[in-house]
Each structure stands twice: as C-alpha cells, then as structure tokens.
Motif scaffolding. Structure first.
Motif, PDB file in Angstrom:
ATOM      1  N   ALA A 270     -16.923  18.591 -28.041  1.00 36.65           N
ATOM      2  CA  ALA A 270     -17.235  17.306 -28.661  1.00 36.65           C
ATOM      3  C   ALA A 270     -17.415  17.422 -30.167  1.00 36.65           C
ATOM      4  CB  ALA A 270     -18.495  16.716 -28.024  1.00 36.65           C
ATOM      5  N   ILE A 271     -17.876  18.594 -30.632  1.00 39.73           N
ATOM      6  CA  ILE A 271     -18.033  18.861 -32.062  1.00 39.73           C
ATOM      7  C   ILE A 271     -17.200  20.094 -32.384  1.00 39.73           C
ATOM      8  CG2 ILE A 271     -19.636  19.485 -33.906  1.00 39.73           C
ATOM      9  CD1 ILE A 271     -21.857  18.089 -32.323  1.00 39.73           C
ATOM     10  N   ASN A 272     -16.217  19.931 -33.248  1.00 41.00           N
ATOM     11  CA  ASN A 272     -15.291  21.028 -33.551  1.00 41.00           C
ATOM     12  C   ASN A 272     -15.147  21.154 -35.058  1.00 41.00           C
ATOM     13  OD1 ASN A 272     -13.389  23.018 -33.456  1.00 41.00           O
ATOM     14  ND2 ASN A 272     -11.827  21.827 -32.398  1.00 41.00           N
ATOM     15  N   ILE A 273     -15.836  22.143 -35.628  1.00 38.21           N
ATOM     16  CA  ILE A 273     -15.812  22.366 -37.073  1.00 38.21           C
ATOM     17  C   ILE A 273     -15.063  23.672 -37.328  1.00 38.21           C
ATOM     18  CG2 ILE A 273     -17.166  22.476 -39.179  1.00 38.21           C
ATOM     19  CD1 ILE A 273     -17.670  19.930 -37.634  1.00 38.21           C
ATOM     20  N   ASN A 274     -13.785  23.575 -37.652  1.00 37.72           N
ATOM     21  CA  ASN A 274     -12.907  24.734 -37.784  1.00 37.72           C
ATOM     22  C   ASN A 274     -12.595  24.961 -39.269  1.00 37.72           C
ATOM     23  OD1 ASN A 274     -11.013  26.773 -37.455  1.00 37.72           O
ATOM     24  ND2 ASN A 274      -9.360  25.351 -36.909  1.00 37.72           N
ATOM     25  N   CYS A 275     -13.358  25.855 -39.885  1.00 38.58           N
ATOM     26  CA  CYS A 275     -13.221  26.077 -41.323  1.00 38.58           C
ATOM     27  C   CYS A 275     -12.596  27.431 -41.627  1.00 38.58           C
ATOM     28  CB  CYS A 275     -14.587  25.960 -42.001  1.00 38.58           C
ATOM     29  SG  CYS A 275     -15.321  24.309 -41.852  1.00 38.58           S
ATOM     30  N   SER A 276     -12.157  27.568 -42.859  1.00 32.80           N
ATOM     31  CA  SER A 276     -11.439  28.765 -43.309  1.00 32.80           C
ATOM     32  C   SER A 276     -12.394  29.930 -43.556  1.00 32.80           C
ATOM     33  CB  SER A 276     -10.678  28.433 -44.594  1.00 32.80           C
ATOM     34  OG  SER A 276     -10.278  29.590 -45.277  1.00 32.80           O
ATOM     35  N   ARG A 277     -11.949  31.125 -43.211  1.00 25.63           N
ATOM     36  CA  ARG A 277     -12.738  32.318 -43.512  1.00 25.63           C
ATOM     37  C   ARG A 277     -12.751  32.565 -45.017  1.00 25.63           C
ATOM     38  NH1 ARG A 277     -11.221  37.740 -40.365  1.00 25.63           N
ATOM     39  NH2 ARG A 277     -11.272  36.171 -38.721  1.00 25.63           N
ATOM     40  N   SER A 278     -11.654  32.279 -45.686  1.00 20.79           N
ATOM     41  CA  SER A 278     -11.558  32.530 -47.125  1.00 20.79           C
ATOM     42  C   SER A 278     -12.301  31.475 -47.941  1.00 20.79           C
ATOM     43  CB  SER A 278     -10.089  32.557 -47.560  1.00 20.79           C
ATOM     44  OG  SER A 278      -9.388  33.585 -46.894  1.00 20.79           O
ATOM     45  N   VAL A 279     -12.263  30.214 -47.473  1.00 22.44           N
ATOM     46  CA  VAL A 279     -12.908  29.117 -48.190  1.00 22.44           C
ATOM     47  C   VAL A 279     -13.769  28.354 -47.183  1.00 22.44           C
ATOM     48  CG1 VAL A 279     -12.547  27.182 -49.771  1.00 22.44           C
ATOM     49  CG2 VAL A 279     -10.815  28.973 -49.607  1.00 22.44           C
ATOM     50  N   PRO A 280     -14.904  28.922 -46.793  1.00 25.72           N
ATOM     51  CA  PRO A 280     -15.706  28.300 -45.735  1.00 25.72           C
ATOM     52  C   PRO A 280     -16.293  26.948 -46.144  1.00 25.72           C
ATOM     53  CG  PRO A 280     -16.892  30.113 -46.746  1.00 25.72           C
ATOM     54  CD  PRO A 280     -15.501  30.175 -47.287  1.00 25.72           C
ATOM     55  N   CYS A 281     -16.666  26.169 -45.133  1.00 22.17           N
ATOM     56  CA  CYS A 281     -17.348  24.901 -45.374  1.00 22.17           C
ATOM     57  C   CYS A 281     -18.839  25.173 -45.583  1.00 22.17           C
ATOM     58  CB  CYS A 281     -17.185  23.962 -44.182  1.00 22.17           C
ATOM     59  SG  CYS A 281     -15.467  23.599 -43.723  1.00 22.17           S
ATOM     60  N   PHE A 282     -19.466  24.431 -46.487  1.00 21.42           N
ATOM     61  CA  PHE A 282     -20.905  24.590 -46.665  1.00 21.42           C
ATOM     62  C   PHE A 282     -21.551  23.226 -46.927  1.00 21.42           C
ATOM     63  CE2 PHE A 282     -19.211  25.044 -50.968  1.00 21.42           C
ATOM     64  CZ  PHE A 282     -20.105  24.310 -51.737  1.00 21.42           C
ATOM     65  N   GLY A 283     -22.866  23.178 -46.708  1.00 21.38           N
ATOM     66  CA  GLY A 283     -23.572  21.916 -46.891  1.00 21.38           C
ATOM     67  C   GLY A 283     -23.271  20.913 -45.792  1.00 21.38           C
ATOM     68  N   ILE A 284     -22.945  21.395 -44.589  1.00 19.49           N
ATOM     69  CA  ILE A 284     -22.716  20.492 -43.462  1.00 19.49           C
ATOM     70  C   ILE A 284     -24.079  20.119 -42.857  1.00 19.49           C
ATOM     71  CG2 ILE A 284     -21.508  20.144 -41.290  1.00 19.49           C
ATOM     72  CD1 ILE A 284     -19.650  20.722 -43.655  1.00 19.49           C
ATOM     73  N   SER A 285     -24.333  18.849 -42.682  1.00 20.88           N
ATOM     74  CA  SER A 285     -25.616  18.388 -42.145  1.00 20.88           C
ATOM     75  C   SER A 285     -25.375  17.497 -40.940  1.00 20.88           C
ATOM     76  CB  SER A 285     -26.383  17.615 -43.222  1.00 20.88           C
ATOM     77  OG  SER A 285     -27.554  17.025 -42.680  1.00 20.88           O
ATOM     78  N   MET A 286     -26.098  17.798 -39.844  1.00 26.14           N
ATOM     79  CA  MET A 286     -26.025  16.984 -38.636  1.00 26.14           C
ATOM     80  C   MET A 286     -27.432  16.594 -38.213  1.00 26.14           C
ATOM     81  SD  MET A 286     -23.133  18.854 -36.314  1.00 26.14           S
ATOM     82  CE  MET A 286     -21.574  19.404 -36.998  1.00 26.14           C
ATOM     83  N   GLU A 287     -27.631  15.304 -37.956  1.00 21.23           N
ATOM     84  CA  GLU A 287     -28.957  14.823 -37.576  1.00 21.23           C
ATOM     85  C   GLU A 287     -28.831  13.665 -36.584  1.00 21.23           C
ATOM     86  OE1 GLU A 287     -32.972  12.880 -39.627  1.00 21.23           O
ATOM     87  OE2 GLU A 287     -31.353  13.659 -40.875  1.00 21.23           O
ATOM     88  N   SER A 288     -29.617  13.740 -35.531  1.00 19.69           N
ATOM     89  CA  SER A 288     -29.679  12.674 -34.521  1.00 19.69           C
ATOM     90  C   SER A 288     -28.301  12.386 -33.932  1.00 19.69           C
ATOM     91  CB  SER A 288     -30.291  11.393 -35.122  1.00 19.69           C
ATOM     92  OG  SER A 288     -31.593  11.630 -35.586  1.00 19.69           O
ATOM     93  N   ILE A 289     -27.763  13.397 -33.277  1.00 21.28           N
ATOM     94  CA  ILE A 289     -26.441  13.293 -32.651  1.00 21.28           C
ATOM     95  C   ILE A 289     -26.586  13.576 -31.163  1.00 21.28           C
ATOM     96  CG2 ILE A 289     -24.131  14.312 -32.521  1.00 21.28           C
ATOM     97  CD1 ILE A 289     -24.380  14.925 -35.515  1.00 21.28           C
ATOM     98  N   GLN A 290     -26.007  12.702 -30.354  1.00 18.35           N
ATOM     99  CA  GLN A 290     -25.979  12.924 -28.908  1.00 18.35           C
ATOM    100  C   GLN A 290     -24.604  12.554 -28.382  1.00 18.35           C
ATOM    101  OE1 GLN A 290     -28.803  10.802 -26.428  1.00 18.35           O
ATOM    102  NE2 GLN A 290     -28.754  12.438 -24.905  1.00 18.35           N
ATOM    103  N   LEU A 291     -23.855  13.595 -28.029  1.00 16.84           N
ATOM    104  CA  LEU A 291     -22.523  13.414 -27.485  1.00 16.84           C
ATOM    105  C   LEU A 291     -22.482  14.004 -26.083  1.00 16.84           C
ATOM    106  CD1 LEU A 291     -20.442  14.333 -30.660  1.00 16.84           C
ATOM    107  CD2 LEU A 291     -20.810  12.048 -29.710  1.00 16.84           C
ATOM    108  N   LEU A 292     -22.053  13.206 -25.130  1.00 20.10           N
ATOM    109  CA  LEU A 292     -21.999  13.607 -23.736  1.00 20.10           C
ATOM    110  C   LEU A 292     -20.563  13.560 -23.252  1.00 20.10           C
ATOM    111  CD1 LEU A 292     -25.021  11.487 -22.451  1.00 20.10           C
ATOM    112  CD2 LEU A 292     -25.052  13.866 -23.261  1.00 20.10           C
ATOM    113  N   SER A 293     -20.320  14.145 -22.098  1.00 20.07           N
ATOM    114  CA  SER A 293     -18.989  14.082 -21.509  1.00 20.07           C
ATOM    115  C   SER A 293     -18.738  12.692 -20.934  1.00 20.07           C
ATOM    116  CB  SER A 293     -18.850  15.128 -20.405  1.00 20.07           C
ATOM    117  OG  SER A 293     -17.592  14.990 -19.767  1.00 20.07           O
ATOM    118  N   ALA A 294     -17.506  12.239 -21.057  1.00 19.37           N
ATOM    119  CA  ALA A 294     -17.127  10.974 -20.427  1.00 19.37           C
ATOM    120  C   ALA A 294     -17.064  11.115 -18.913  1.00 19.37           C
ATOM    121  CB  ALA A 294     -15.782  10.508 -20.968  1.00 19.37           C
TER     122      ALA A 294
END
Length: 322
Positions: A270-294
């Motif tokens: 449900a959450i897929n954050i696929n970032c680069s090893r050479s240029v990683p993602c930073f400053g990602i913030s997640m708050e109050s998230i609820q994802l369930l299976s359909a």
C-alpha cells in the motif's frame, strides 16, 4: 471572456476522423497562446467533445503492430503562455489525448470542471501542467485513461483541492527527467482528494537519468477506495520496468509530507517508496495514515528503499529510515 451561455452553442465537437488532420499539426485542436486575462466559462452547460475513439483505435500504445499507428493526437484545449487566466464550469469528454494542457502559464485557475473518457483510452490525461507557476485546480471530477492530473518539469506553487479522481492513474508528479534534463518542481499541495478505483493515488515518478529536484510537496486529507498503489514514489523509472540498471544520476526528492490518509489498497504493497541508492529521498514525513486491504482479512505492507524520514501513527509501517 469566452462563454457558453447560449443553449444552441453550448457544445464544441472535434472532427470524428483523424484524417481531418492530414497535412496539419496532429497535436492541435483548440488552443490559446499569449492571451492574458482570459476566462473560459461554460456556465454549467459548456461541453467540449474530442470524439477521440478514432485516434485511440490507431494508437501505438495499444496497437503497436498497426501499420501507421500514431503516437501523437490532438489535445482538446491548450493554454500556452496565458497568465491571470481561468477555465470554469465546463465539461470535457473523450479527448483524443490530453484534455486540458496548461503550459508556460502564471496564475491560472481551473474550477468546477468535469472530465470524462473511458478508463482504457490511451494518454488521455485530464489536466497536464508544464512549465507553469501558481496554478489552482478546485472542485472538479476527473475520470480518464491516464493521470487525472499530471505535473511536469519546471512547475511550482501548484494547489489541487477537492478533486475526485477515477478511473485513471491518479494524481502524478511526473514523469520527470526522461531525457536527462534538469528538473525543478516545488511547492505542490494536494488536499481533500478522493481516489476511486485508480491505478495509483498520490504518485511521484522520476527517471533514473534525470537531474534536479522535487521538493516541498504535501499530500493531505486523501481518501482511497480500491486503489492499486495508494502512496508511491518511483525514483528509478526506466524503459524496462523492474529491470532498470542502477544509475548514479537521479532527481533529488525531498520534504514530501503525507498526512491524514485513509482507504483501501487492491495490491499487497500500500505504501511503496522506491528511491535511488545514489540520490536517496530525505525529509519524507508520514502522519495519521491508515491503509487497509480492499480484500477483507488480507494484510497490506509498506516497502521503502533508500528513503529517510519520520512516521507517526502509520499503518502499514514503519518503513522509513531514520
């Protein structure tokens, strides 16, 4: 101001056959260029019908073996270098390709529009924004065969509020950096959006060969119903999906915030954050998230690669690096 307030002139229809464009520019149908202060208002009745089926039937995307298949088709309505301008109270249907294009514009608003094309129609983005600043999209419903809203290179200060998306590919930043160009995308807000049966929800997609940055992005108060990829960042996009050779280049993705997100996923991740090893993602913030299976009783997971940030009250999770 262009108005559609006469009941006998409330519909504009494109030619039905692609052959009508023979000898002309296949990307063009209706458009405005270098018109400032333009207001296009349908007063609830204005309809632009692209009659795109003839183009879809010869699209290289779905018919690659067809002799003389086409990759280029008319955009229903283009705005190029139009500042302090707007579109409101309109309906768009069955564009041959993108329905509304906003390119090189500053201070542009789209309000109360309905966009409809079949979920299997190729490249029929609802609204595409390119090289523009201060664009506001509000109170609209978009159902297409591609992105409901797509945000391209060199865009900033974009706000999308109270939009319903589905079917379609979600609200996408990207794809960006395809030709190795320098990307500049910042200050993007998506809020109060509903995704119904889309292939993606809140998506950021960049090519491995790209350079530059995507930063200061907020997705908040989102509701997902039967969405395949509710939250997805793909910083490793390439021509061969799932077989990309690792590159040392990449578009820097930073300061992306997800807050108050609810709904169901039709896939296991449900959450897929696929970032680069050479240029990683930073400053990602997640708050109050609820994802369930359909699917009742099934579990979903979160998958993060080379992504740094913080999580508070996130299901599924955690997966970000500290």
């Amino acid at each position: 101001m262009l108005c559609f307030n006469n009941q006998f002139r409330r519909r504009i229809m494109a030619p039905e056959s692609p052959s009508s464009w023979d000898g002309g520019d296949a990307s063009q149908w209706l458009g405005f260029k270098n018109v400032n202060g333009l207001k296009v208002d349908g007063f609830g009745f204005g309809l632009i019908d692209g009659q795109g089926k003839g183009w879809w039937d010869q699209s290289c995307r779905y018919h690659p073996r067809l002799k003389q298949c086409t990759t280029l088709a008319p955009t229903a309505l283009k705005f190029v270098s139009c500042n302090e301008s707007s579109v409101s109270n309109m309906k768009f249907t069955n564009s041959a390709q993108t329905h509304i294009l906003v390119r090189g514009c500053n201070s542009f608003s789209i309000d109360n529009v309905m966009i409809e094309s079949p979920g299997n129609s190729p490249n029929t983005d609802g609204i595409h924004i390119q090289s523009s600043q201060h664009v506001l999209i509000t109170n609209s419903r978009i159902a297409t065969g591609d992105d409901c809203v797509s945000i391209g290179d060199h865009t900033s200060n974009i706000e999308i509020e109270n939009v319903e998306c589905g079917p379609g590919h979600g609200i996408s930043i990207g794809s960006l950096g395809r030709g190795g160009n320098y990307v500049q995308v910042q200050n993007i807000l998506v809020t109060d959006a509903f995704f119904n049966g889309t292939t993606n929800g809140a998506r950021i997609k960049t090519w491995q060969v790209g350079r530059g940055y995507v930063r200061d992005v907020t997705f908040q108060n989102l509701l997902f119903n039967h969405v395949q990829n509710p939250i997805i960042i793909d910083q490793n996009y390439c021509n061969v999906r799932n077989a990309c050779k690792e590159q040392e280049t990449g578009v820097q993705i930073s300061n992306v915030n997800y807050k108050e997100v609810l709904g169901t996923s039709t896939t296991d991740i449900a959450i897929n954050i696929n970032c680069s090893r050479s240029v990683p993602c930073f400053g990602i913030s997640m708050e109050s998230i609820q994802l369930l299976s359909a699917e009742v009783g099934k579990q979903v997971t979160a998958n993060c690669s080379n992504a740094y940030g913080e999580e508070v009250d996130v299901v599924p999770g955690p997966c970000l690096l500290d």
